[in-house]
Scaffold this motif. Structure first.
Motif: not given
Length: 91
Positions: A58-61, A63-68, A73-76
């Protein structure tokens, strides 16, 4: 004191002594606390591991989706991580 009062007082003394004996017997017995666990220890450990993995994903999503500004879904995807590793290693 009348005879009636003496008899009543003797009865109360006897009951107090009997109660003290009962309390002493109860205190003499070691009380064992039996703890019934709602969740066994192995299940607790497994639950902590699952919750840690979920929070990491969830943190990676976030971080990548909102902050980045990317798609969460691209995190996976493997390509995303390969790109991140390439940036860090500077290939």
């Amino acid at each position: 004191m009348s005879e009636k009062e003496l008899v009543q007082e003797a009865k109360t003394r006897e009951t107090v002594k009997a109660e003290k004996k009962v309390k002493q017997k109860e205190e003499a017995k070691p009380q064992r606390w039996v703890r019934v666990r709602m969740l066994p220890i192995w299940l607790r450990i497994l639950l902590v591991i699952v919750l840690l993995a979920a929070s990491l994903a969830f943190g990676a999503m976030v971080g990548y989706g909102v902050i980045g500004d990317g798609n969460p879904a691209d995190v996976f995807k493997k390509e995303t991580w390969q790109h991140i590793i390439d940036i860090v290693v500077k290939k």
